[in-house]
Scaffold this motif. Sequence first.
Motif: not given
Length: 416
Positions: A348-354
Amino acid sequence: MSTRNATVAGRTGCPALFYGWIVVASAFATTFVGFGSAYTFSAFLSSLQAEFAASRGSVSLVFSLAGFLYFALGVLSGPLADRWGARPLLVAGMVLTGAGMALAGMARTLGEVYAAYAIGIGVGVGLAYVPALGTIQRWFVRRRGFASGLAVSGIGVGTLVMPPLASFLIDHWGWRTAYLGLGVGAAVVGVGMALLVADDPRDRGLLPDGDLAPVTPPIGAAASPAVGFGLMEAMKTPRFIALYVACMLASFGLFVPFVHLVPYALDHGIAQASAVLLLGAIGVGSTAGRFLLGNVADRMGREPALILMYAGMAASLVVWLVSTGLPGLAVFALVFGVFYGGCVALLPALVADYFGGKNIGAIIGVLYTGVAVGTLVGPTAAGYIFDATHSYSLVIVASIGGNLVAAAIMWAVSRK
């Protein structure tokens, strides 16, 4: 009250506690209840086989159907949470989860068990999981990985606590009463904690991370939860496509241990009580992975950290492939749990970063449809392959390959 004063109250009020951590606690509790309930299935598998004279493959489908639904429904619950807020979805999800457990205990046919798990746990967790994770991404930017890891560590603690508790209740009350007791407890705890969730720090006059003034986010992280890609815009990007394929490939083997590790141990002469504790070992490892690796990923970068998670799961599965005794299986369970937990925390954190936080629920929901496919196919196929070959070797090798290909895909993305 000014925004600044509201923010100060959010950090130094009575007591000094940023409300984002209350939201994390709410997400922790709902993931504990939802996934802890789902992962008790392995403790019930033998009882269900004996009660309904069913094959291992057909009983495994109970878990796979529920898993498919709770990941696939994120494509609906994510956008609904973005529009209506997460709280009503979390409350409804926890009610359904508890009801599903209770109804499974009343089932008279295996088909009724399918329905109870699918409608109760499958839909219930599906309504709660993505909204809970999406909300966390809005409350944190700099500490997004750590906060996400802390929230989803509820899955690890649930895996540690719930299967041994289910085994204890089965031994003392029988499997039907055990389901009923677990269902009531799940509904009470889950609903109570779900009522504490809040959607956005701005609604309370706060800033992400409890800051008193806007700060520069880490490289690669979205600057504000109020901005970001639209769903269709995100889905067309090479990053999303690569992440979707990687998640789907890894997920074919991701949930096989949660269904089949206990039967595998029993097949090799390990006592029931010790076999169930292997699921607890996965829970211990995954809790550590969520706490430690989420924080490490905030420093080393979440993209390379995800590559490490996939490679680590592949390596741990090699240990399972060559282990038949309790010590080797315990090592597998702990190591697998660490990397599995880190992976769940990072996504989820990587999706938010992207893609930013504006439509985070919808984007995560679509991403998890790939996980849903793997969850539906993997454990069920493993059961039927075992029925045909009396071995899990082919299943484990395929799981190793899926994780290695997922790691390679994310490595290629990081190079660009």
